[in-house]
Design a protein around this motif. Structure first.
Motif, PDB file in Angstrom:
ATOM      1  N   LEU A  66       0.700  -1.094   0.062  1.00  0.00           N
ATOM      2  CA  LEU A  66       0.017   0.054   0.091  1.00  0.00           C
ATOM      3  C   LEU A  66       0.872   1.142   0.038  1.00  0.00           C
ATOM      4  N   ASP A  67       0.861   1.727  -1.059  1.00  0.00           N
ATOM      5  CA  ASP A  67       1.789   3.050  -1.459  1.00  0.00           C
ATOM      6  C   ASP A  67       1.093   4.335  -0.847  1.00  0.00           C
ATOM      7  N   THR A  68       1.973   5.156  -0.110  1.00  0.00           N
ATOM      8  CA  THR A  68       1.298   6.438   0.312  1.00  0.00           C
ATOM      9  C   THR A  68       1.306   7.466  -1.061  1.00  0.00           C
ATOM     10  N   GLY A  69       2.131   7.398  -1.797  1.00  0.00           N
ATOM     11  CA  GLY A  69       2.527   8.155  -3.134  1.00  0.00           C
ATOM     12  C   GLY A  69       3.590   9.092  -2.735  1.00  0.00           C
ATOM     13  N   ARG A  70       4.291   9.070  -1.620  1.00  0.00           N
ATOM     14  CA  ARG A  70       5.457   9.965  -1.134  1.00  0.00           C
ATOM     15  C   ARG A  70       6.326   9.114  -0.826  1.00  0.00           C
ATOM     16  N   PRO A  71       7.524   9.367  -1.228  1.00  0.00           N
ATOM     17  CA  PRO A  71       8.674   8.825  -0.822  1.00  0.00           C
ATOM     18  C   PRO A  71       8.905   8.303   0.599  1.00  0.00           C
ATOM     19  N   GLY A  72       9.582   7.460   1.321  1.00  0.00           N
ATOM     20  CA  GLY A  72       9.959   7.186   2.560  1.00  0.00           C
ATOM     21  C   GLY A  72       9.974   5.640   2.870  1.00  0.00           C
ATOM     22  N   PRO A  73      10.007   5.288   4.242  1.00  0.00           N
ATOM     23  CA  PRO A  73      10.601   3.834   4.725  1.00  0.00           C
ATOM     24  C   PRO A  73       9.105   3.157   4.255  1.00  0.00           C
ATOM     25  N   LYS A  74       9.362   1.765   4.306  1.00  0.00           N
ATOM     26  CA  LYS A  74       8.675   0.802   4.140  1.00  0.00           C
ATOM     27  C   LYS A  74       8.441  -0.098   5.447  1.00  0.00           C
ATOM     28  N   ILE A  75       7.312  -0.186   5.786  1.00  0.00           N
ATOM     29  CA  ILE A  75       7.090  -0.924   6.976  1.00  0.00           C
ATOM     30  C   ILE A  75       6.185  -2.055   6.819  1.00  0.00           C
ATOM     31  N   CYS A 128       3.972   9.044   4.349  1.00  0.00           N
ATOM     32  CA  CYS A 128       5.043   8.945   3.556  1.00  0.00           C
ATOM     33  C   CYS A 128       5.419   7.554   3.444  1.00  0.00           C
ATOM     34  N   GLY A 129       6.059   7.023   2.259  1.00  0.00           N
ATOM     35  CA  GLY A 129       6.434   5.592   2.244  1.00  0.00           C
ATOM     36  C   GLY A 129       5.353   4.560   1.932  1.00  0.00           C
ATOM     37  N   SER A 130       5.661   3.581   2.223  1.00  0.00           N
ATOM     38  CA  SER A 130       4.587   2.498   2.098  1.00  0.00           C
ATOM     39  C   SER A 130       4.430   1.556   2.998  1.00  0.00           C
ATOM     40  N   ILE A 131       3.367   0.533   3.028  1.00  0.00           N
ATOM     41  CA  ILE A 131       3.097  -0.555   3.982  1.00  0.00           C
ATOM     42  C   ILE A 131       3.015  -1.669   3.314  1.00  0.00           C
ATOM     43  N   ARG A 132       3.700  -2.604   3.771  1.00  0.00           N
ATOM     44  CA  ARG A 132       3.587  -4.193   3.127  1.00  0.00           C
ATOM     45  C   ARG A 132       2.779  -5.047   4.284  1.00  0.00           C
ATOM     46  N   LEU A 133       1.603  -5.553   3.667  1.00  0.00           N
ATOM     47  CA  LEU A 133       0.886  -6.334   4.537  1.00  0.00           C
ATOM     48  C   LEU A 133       1.116  -7.738   4.374  1.00  0.00           C
ATOM     49  N   ILE A 134       1.587  -8.499   5.130  1.00  0.00           N
ATOM     50  CA  ILE A 134       2.011  -9.970   4.896  1.00  0.00           C
ATOM     51  C   ILE A 134       1.333 -10.899   5.619  1.00  0.00           C
ATOM     52  N   SER A 135       0.766 -11.882   4.954  1.00  0.00           N
ATOM     53  CA  SER A 135       0.182 -13.263   5.300  1.00  0.00           C
ATOM     54  C   SER A 135       1.023 -14.243   5.146  1.00  0.00           C
ATOM     55  N   VAL A 136       1.514 -14.831   6.471  1.00  0.00           N
ATOM     56  CA  VAL A 136       2.715 -15.515   6.416  1.00  0.00           C
ATOM     57  C   VAL A 136       2.441 -16.977   6.984  1.00  0.00           C
ATOM     58  N   ALA A 396       0.226   2.869  14.882  1.00  0.00           N
ATOM     59  CA  ALA A 396       1.783   2.800  15.029  1.00  0.00           C
ATOM     60  C   ALA A 396       2.408   3.229  13.689  1.00  0.00           C
ATOM     61  N   ALA A 397       1.595   2.727  12.635  1.00  0.00           N
ATOM     62  CA  ALA A 397       1.857   2.821  11.066  1.00  0.00           C
ATOM     63  C   ALA A 397       2.114   4.438  10.780  1.00  0.00           C
ATOM     64  N   ASP A 398       1.007   5.043  11.326  1.00  0.00           N
ATOM     65  CA  ASP A 398       0.732   6.607  11.099  1.00  0.00           C
ATOM     66  C   ASP A 398       1.963   7.241  12.047  1.00  0.00           C
ATOM     67  N   MET A 399       2.162   6.959  13.359  1.00  0.00           N
ATOM     68  CA  MET A 399       3.294   7.574  14.000  1.00  0.00           C
ATOM     69  C   MET A 399       4.819   7.324  13.282  1.00  0.00           C
ATOM     70  N   LEU A 400       4.977   6.161  12.571  1.00  0.00           N
ATOM     71  CA  LEU A 400       6.275   5.834  12.045  1.00  0.00           C
ATOM     72  C   LEU A 400       6.355   6.748  10.780  1.00  0.00           C
ATOM     73  N   LEU A 401       5.151   6.619  10.100  1.00  0.00           N
ATOM     74  CA  LEU A 401       5.244   7.384   8.512  1.00  0.00           C
ATOM     75  C   LEU A 401       4.707   8.808   8.482  1.00  0.00           C
ATOM     76  N   LYS A 402       4.080   9.593   9.650  1.00  0.00           N
ATOM     77  CA  LYS A 402       3.805  11.051   9.565  1.00  0.00           C
ATOM     78  C   LYS A 402       5.119  11.733   9.613  1.00  0.00           C
ATOM     79  N   ASP A 403       5.021  12.923   9.384  1.00  0.00           N
ATOM     80  CA  ASP A 403       6.199  14.234   9.410  1.00  0.00           C
ATOM     81  C   ASP A 403       7.216  13.419   8.631  1.00  0.00           C
ATOM     82  N   LEU A 407       9.897   9.439  12.616  1.00  0.00           N
ATOM     83  CA  LEU A 407      10.021   8.320  13.534  1.00  0.00           C
ATOM     84  C   LEU A 407      10.675   7.238  13.259  1.00  0.00           C
ATOM     85  N   ALA A 408      10.197   6.860  11.798  1.00  0.00           N
ATOM     86  CA  ALA A 408      10.595   5.692  11.303  1.00  0.00           C
ATOM     87  C   ALA A 408      12.078   5.680  11.130  1.00  0.00           C
ATOM     88  N   LYS A 409      12.464   6.760  10.523  1.00  0.00           N
ATOM     89  CA  LYS A 409      13.871   7.019  10.216  1.00  0.00           C
ATOM     90  C   LYS A 409      14.706   6.978  11.161  1.00  0.00           C
TER      91      LYS A 409
END
Length: 453
Positions: A66-75, A128-136, A396-403, A407-409
């Motif tokens: 799930l891509d936010t359309g803005r560059p950044g980390p991938k969680i 920013c960035g993107s989120i990978r959802l994984i069913s493992v 938590a995803a929002d906390m990490l990828l906002k601003d 925080l993720a960085k």
């Protein structure tokens, strides 16, 4: 209303879907690398939500970005598909004895909740960035013989689902990974965050003796069952040499011990792990176990084949990420809802393998009753076990990828995983592979032991 509160409300809209998922998967348990029905159910729900999936294909499971359309980390946010085998659980499948006595059905429900909430139009605002959802698949390290067959067929290379996914590249470009496991917590607590837990190496040990008439001529036989029991006793005699802080565990089961009561058992098989708190301790004490096993076989005049496979790397929860997930759950469940217990667990999880190459957090939520892996384990509070973890992970995803992902960085920059690359990690765990005849009877009457690489 704050963004966190809006995300909590967005996730709560899908409470019915979350609970339906938990109920369905509870009623349709499947063990590791067999979760075809479970995976298909999850795939259908994800596709109904509008996701395009990358399916593993020859094994169960999938991921989607799930891509936010803005560059950044991938969680990455994960959920596990597989069940356990607990024959005496009241709700175990009557044919297979499969049952979700560790709560992975709740994880699947949580992952569905995360996926649904993040598809809401306003969910990704400010991220920013993107989120990978994984069913493992295949977190529970059981049915080692079956997994060995899959490996021999070239279907899998490693026994754990996340380890296999790492090998296949499904975590490439992922910077941070997190998930929440249901558990039994103190009253009033919604989340407990530990320091981490043991890793392990898996063991298939085959003793080979000589069959003979058990009553008429036992002196002509070499008893493989006795060799196996001597080996277990030999390792038991080593236990006081295992340092307390390394949390060494050896817990064997005998899976074969003869075919007829009137014949000396010609073959006996043991399946076990050696667990430890560090990669180094696993290597060291696995060698001590192998020496004891080899010596025991030799004392009975038997042969023994030791087949070691990498199990799971020790889990080390990232300190900064632990604080993030704790703050997220406080937003969801209140200021006193989190227990930062700092404990070390002596079980094992392949989330540890991810922690070897990136910052991860693997806390436990509440909502369960009974004993994990036991006949009395149930999810008794779906809100605590399924809904609140989904809300927590979305926040938590929002906390990490906002601003701009500040925080993720910071988490990434200050993390110190054991290995600097996936390649270094795979090279290290490959050193745990060992299959050899550990006892050699020489022509001159001497015996040689070959119990380590």
């Amino acid at each position: 209303m704050t963004k966190s509160k809006r995300l909590i409300a967005l996730t709560a809209k899908y409470e019915k879907l979350i609970y339906e998922t938990a109920d369905y998967i509870w009623k349709h348990p499947e063990t590791g690398f067999r979760e075809w029905n479970t995976s298909a159910y999850m795939e259908e729900k994800f596709e109904q939500l509008g996701y395009t999936l990358r399916k593993a294909g020859d094994i169960p499971g999938f991921y989607t970005d799930l891509d936010t359309g803005r560059p950044g980390p991938k969680i990455a946010i994960l959920g596990e598909l597989d069940s356990l085998i607990v024959r005496n659980h009241p709700e175990a499948d009557p044919e297979t004895s499969y049952v979700h006595a560790c709560g992975h059905h709740a994880q699947c429900a949580t992952l569905i909740g995360v996926a649904a909430a993040l598809k809401e139009p306003e969910a990704l605002e400010g991220m920013c960035g993107s989120i990978r959802l994984i069913s493992v698949p295949a977190e529970e390290l059981i049915e080692l013989g079956y997994r060995k067959e899959l490996r021999q067929k070239g279907i899998i290379t490693y026994f754990g689902g996340k380890v296999e996914y790492i090998y296949r590249g499904y975590f490439d470009q992922v910077d941070i990974a997190m998930m929440i496991h249901s558990g039994k917590l103190d009253e009033g607590k919604a989340l407990a965050v530990s320091r981490g837990s043991n890793g392990c190496v898996t063991k298939n040990i085959t003793f080979e003796g000589v069959s003979a008439h058990a009553g008429g001529a036992p002196q002509d036989g070499k008893n493989a069952l006795y060799a196996a029991t001597c080996a277990i006793n030999a390792v038991n005699a080593l236990r006081e040499t295992f340092p307390d802080g390394e949390h060494i565990r050896f817990h064997p089961i005998i899976t074969e011990a003869g075919l007829a009561v009137n014949a000396i058992p010609e073959v006996a098989r043991i399946e076990s792990y050696v667990r430890g708190a560090s990669y180094e301790s696993i290597l060291t004490f696995n060698n001590k176990v192998n020496l004891a096993v080899s010596g025991a076989a030799a004392s009975m005049g038997c042969k023994v084949e030791i087949d070691d496979q990498p199990g799971y790397f020790p889990l080390n929860n990232d300190k900064n990420l632990s604080l993030v997930i704790a703050d997220a759950m406080r937003e969801v469940a209140g200021p006193d809802s989190v227990d930062m217990d700092g404990k070390w667990g002596t079980g094992s999880t392949d989330m540890g393998d991810l922690s070897a190459i990136m910052p991860v957090v693997h806390p436990h939520s509440g909502g369960a009753a009974g004993t994990g892996h036991g006949s009395d384990y149930y999810i008794v509070d779906k809100e605590l076990a399924c809904l609140k973890p989904a809300q927590c992970l979305v926040v938590a995803a929002d906390m990490l990828l906002k601003d701009d992902g500040a925080l993720a960085k910071r988490v990434i920059e200050e993390s110190s995983p054991y290995f600097s690359s996936k390649e270094a990690y795979l090279e290290a765990i490959d050193r745990l592979f060992m299959k050899r005849e550990a006892v050699v009877y020489n022509e001159n009457g001497t015996v040689s032991l070959h119990y380590c690489k």
